[in-house]
Motif scaffolding. Structure first.
Motif, PDB file in Angstrom:
ATOM      1  N   ASP A 169      -1.835 -13.536 -90.360  1.00  0.00           N
ATOM      2  CA  ASP A 169      -3.584 -14.147 -89.963  1.00  0.00           C
ATOM      3  C   ASP A 169      -3.595 -13.483 -88.805  1.00  0.00           C
ATOM      4  N   THR A 170      -4.421 -12.589 -88.330  1.00  0.00           N
ATOM      5  CA  THR A 170      -5.118 -11.856 -86.882  1.00  0.00           C
ATOM      6  C   THR A 170      -5.845 -13.263 -86.255  1.00  0.00           C
ATOM      7  N   ALA A 171      -5.118 -13.117 -85.290  1.00  0.00           N
ATOM      8  CA  ALA A 171      -5.720 -13.920 -84.097  1.00  0.00           C
ATOM      9  C   ALA A 171      -7.201 -12.930 -83.400  1.00  0.00           C
ATOM     10  N   VAL A 172      -7.248 -12.543 -83.281  1.00  0.00           N
ATOM     11  CA  VAL A 172      -8.787 -11.581 -82.374  1.00  0.00           C
ATOM     12  C   VAL A 172      -8.894 -10.653 -83.731  1.00  0.00           C
ATOM     13  N   SER A 173      -9.549 -10.135 -83.956  1.00  0.00           N
ATOM     14  CA  SER A 173      -9.913  -9.339 -85.053  1.00  0.00           C
ATOM     15  C   SER A 173     -11.268  -8.675 -84.428  1.00  0.00           C
ATOM     16  N   GLN A 174     -11.401  -7.538 -84.498  1.00  0.00           N
ATOM     17  CA  GLN A 174     -12.517  -6.567 -84.704  1.00  0.00           C
ATOM     18  C   GLN A 174     -13.118  -6.004 -85.517  1.00  0.00           C
ATOM     19  N   THR A 175     -14.565  -5.725 -85.822  1.00  0.00           N
ATOM     20  CA  THR A 175     -14.943  -4.690 -86.511  1.00  0.00           C
ATOM     21  C   THR A 175     -15.921  -3.693 -86.419  1.00  0.00           C
ATOM     22  N   PRO A 176     -15.984  -2.624 -86.345  1.00  0.00           N
ATOM     23  CA  PRO A 176     -14.781  -1.381 -87.346  1.00  0.00           C
ATOM     24  C   PRO A 176     -14.194  -1.128 -86.228  1.00  0.00           C
ATOM     25  N   LYS A 177     -13.153  -0.161 -86.637  1.00  0.00           N
ATOM     26  CA  LYS A 177     -11.932  -0.094 -85.638  1.00  0.00           C
ATOM     27  C   LYS A 177     -11.696   1.076 -85.119  1.00  0.00           C
ATOM     28  N   TYR A 178     -13.444   1.703 -85.791  1.00  0.00           N
ATOM     29  CA  TYR A 178     -13.781   2.932 -85.593  1.00  0.00           C
ATOM     30  C   TYR A 178     -14.960   3.525 -85.860  1.00  0.00           C
ATOM     31  N   LEU A 179     -15.873   4.084 -85.067  1.00  0.00           N
ATOM     32  CA  LEU A 179     -17.538   3.803 -84.673  1.00  0.00           C
ATOM     33  C   LEU A 179     -17.741   5.787 -84.474  1.00  0.00           C
ATOM     34  N   VAL A 180     -18.457   6.017 -85.084  1.00  0.00           N
ATOM     35  CA  VAL A 180     -18.703   7.384 -84.949  1.00  0.00           C
ATOM     36  C   VAL A 180     -20.297   7.160 -84.871  1.00  0.00           C
ATOM     37  N   THR A 181     -20.495   7.643 -83.852  1.00  0.00           N
ATOM     38  CA  THR A 181     -22.578   7.602 -84.030  1.00  0.00           C
ATOM     39  C   THR A 181     -22.757   8.484 -83.278  1.00  0.00           C
ATOM     40  N   GLN A 182     -24.397   8.433 -83.356  1.00  0.00           N
ATOM     41  CA  GLN A 182     -25.108   8.974 -81.989  1.00  0.00           C
ATOM     42  C   GLN A 182     -26.132   8.805 -80.953  1.00  0.00           C
ATOM     43  N   MET A 183     -25.935   9.979 -80.441  1.00  0.00           N
ATOM     44  CA  MET A 183     -26.932   9.998 -79.081  1.00  0.00           C
ATOM     45  C   MET A 183     -28.513   8.828 -79.893  1.00  0.00           C
ATOM     46  N   GLY A 184     -28.545   7.311 -79.439  1.00  0.00           N
ATOM     47  CA  GLY A 184     -29.598   7.462 -79.623  1.00  0.00           C
ATOM     48  C   GLY A 184     -29.372   6.057 -80.580  1.00  0.00           C
ATOM     49  N   ASN A 185     -28.898   5.705 -80.859  1.00  0.00           N
ATOM     50  CA  ASN A 185     -28.693   5.150 -82.084  1.00  0.00           C
ATOM     51  C   ASN A 185     -28.388   3.695 -81.824  1.00  0.00           C
ATOM     52  N   ASP A 186     -27.764   2.971 -82.564  1.00  0.00           N
ATOM     53  CA  ASP A 186     -27.751   0.820 -82.265  1.00  0.00           C
ATOM     54  C   ASP A 186     -27.080   0.984 -82.945  1.00  0.00           C
ATOM     55  N   LYS A 187     -25.994   0.376 -82.770  1.00  0.00           N
ATOM     56  CA  LYS A 187     -24.729  -0.190 -83.404  1.00  0.00           C
ATOM     57  C   LYS A 187     -23.730  -1.597 -83.350  1.00  0.00           C
ATOM     58  N   SER A 188     -23.632  -2.364 -83.684  1.00  0.00           N
ATOM     59  CA  SER A 188     -23.348  -3.245 -82.977  1.00  0.00           C
ATOM     60  C   SER A 188     -20.909  -3.924 -84.266  1.00  0.00           C
ATOM     61  N   ILE A 189     -20.723  -4.530 -82.905  1.00  0.00           N
ATOM     62  CA  ILE A 189     -18.956  -4.147 -82.920  1.00  0.00           C
ATOM     63  C   ILE A 189     -19.300  -5.981 -83.094  1.00  0.00           C
ATOM     64  N   LYS A 190     -18.076  -6.372 -84.216  1.00  0.00           N
ATOM     65  CA  LYS A 190     -18.242  -7.432 -83.824  1.00  0.00           C
ATOM     66  C   LYS A 190     -16.938  -8.308 -83.810  1.00  0.00           C
ATOM     67  N   CYS A 191     -16.825  -9.146 -83.487  1.00  0.00           N
ATOM     68  CA  CYS A 191     -15.519 -10.117 -83.142  1.00  0.00           C
ATOM     69  C   CYS A 191     -15.348 -10.904 -83.653  1.00  0.00           C
ATOM     70  N   GLU A 192     -13.683 -11.584 -83.696  1.00  0.00           N
ATOM     71  CA  GLU A 192     -14.349 -13.105 -84.410  1.00  0.00           C
ATOM     72  C   GLU A 192     -12.768 -13.621 -84.081  1.00  0.00           C
ATOM     73  N   GLN A 193     -12.356 -14.675 -83.689  1.00  0.00           N
ATOM     74  CA  GLN A 193     -11.178 -15.737 -83.254  1.00  0.00           C
ATOM     75  C   GLN A 193     -10.685 -16.540 -83.914  1.00  0.00           C
ATOM     76  N   ASN A 194      -9.364 -16.546 -84.455  1.00  0.00           N
ATOM     77  CA  ASN A 194      -8.986 -17.956 -85.653  1.00  0.00           C
ATOM     78  C   ASN A 194      -8.231 -19.442 -84.269  1.00  0.00           C
ATOM     79  N   LEU A 195      -8.428 -18.702 -83.110  1.00  0.00           N
ATOM     80  CA  LEU A 195      -7.697 -19.365 -82.559  1.00  0.00           C
ATOM     81  C   LEU A 195      -7.678 -21.116 -81.954  1.00  0.00           C
ATOM     82  N   GLY A 196      -9.129 -20.941 -81.815  1.00  0.00           N
ATOM     83  CA  GLY A 196     -10.106 -21.714 -82.064  1.00  0.00           C
ATOM     84  C   GLY A 196     -10.200 -22.090 -80.250  1.00  0.00           C
ATOM     85  N   HIS A 197     -10.101 -21.231 -79.550  1.00  0.00           N
ATOM     86  CA  HIS A 197     -10.812 -20.491 -78.213  1.00  0.00           C
ATOM     87  C   HIS A 197     -12.022 -21.309 -78.204  1.00  0.00           C
TER      88      HIS A 197
END
Lengths: 111, 113
Positions: free
Chosen positions: B1-29
């Protein structure tokens, strides 16, 4: 937060104790010493912390001088997996204070 | 079980774009963070949230907007990406009473071209 000073790099032979020093001469009375490490490309990992007494856990020991102006992190039997950048951080113990990472010490364990 | 996970691991994009990175934790913090590690390996905090409330906002451009739908998630949205945004972004979490012991995710390497 008090500033910390660490050597940029150190080597240690596998199986020997690795002693990583940290100077924090401006530490305040309510500030703790924390150690984290970052193994290549991974997120930092908490190791240990202390206020003024020496501390030991399953990962390491922390020795803080009596005047609290410096400390030493000890990895008692270094393995290759201990190769990482080690960060010494000083901050108030509780509350929402941020962790401020410096440049750390790059520890290389030599086979 | 991964305690703190992030997606994506790699993100390649061009200038001017909008992007999101997601984070989830299952530690109850209750508390979650975003850090940025630049090419020189300096690791700096960007934001801290406690139970969906913004606690720390370091002088980060307002192109960066954290969003916390619930206390287990803290996403990072970046508008109008710039070359200087290229870095590794780490999410972390901690108990609200033990904020010195933070659990970090594996990081997201963002490359802006």
């Amino acid at each position: 937060d008090a500033k910390t000073t660490q050597p940029p790099s150190m080597d240690c032979a596998e199986g020997r104790a690795a002693n990583l020093p940290c100077n924090h001469s401006t530490i305040s009375g309510n500030e703790y010493v924390y150690w984290y490490r970052q193994i290549h490309s991974q997120g930092p990992q908490y190791i240990i912390h202390g206020l003024k007494n020496n501390e030991t856990n399953e990962m390491a020991s922390l020795i803080i001088t009596e005047d609290r102006k410096s400390s030493t992190l000890i990895l008692p039997h270094a393995t290759l997996r201990d190769t990482a950048v080690y960060y010494c951080i000083v901050r108030v113990g509780f509350g929402n204070e941020k962790l401020t990472f410096g440049t750390g010490t790059r520890l290389t364990i030599i086979p | 079980d991964t305690a703190v996970s992030q997606t994506p691991k790699y993100l390649v994009t061009q200038m001017g774009n909008d992007k999101s990175i997601k984070c989830e934790q299952n530690l109850g913090h209750d508390t979650m963070y975003w850090y940025k590690q630049d090419s020189k390996k300096f690791l700096k905090i960007m934001f801290s949230y406690n139970n969906k409330e913004l606690i720390i906002n370091e002088t980060v451009p307002n192109r960066f907007s954290p969003k916390s739908p619930d206390k287990a998630h803290l996403n990072l949205h970046i508008n109008s990406l710039e070359l200087g945004d290229s870095a590794v972004y780490f999410c972390a979490s901690s108990d609200k009473d033990i904020t010195y012991e933070q659990y970090f995710g594996p990081g997201t390497r963002l490359t802006v071209t």
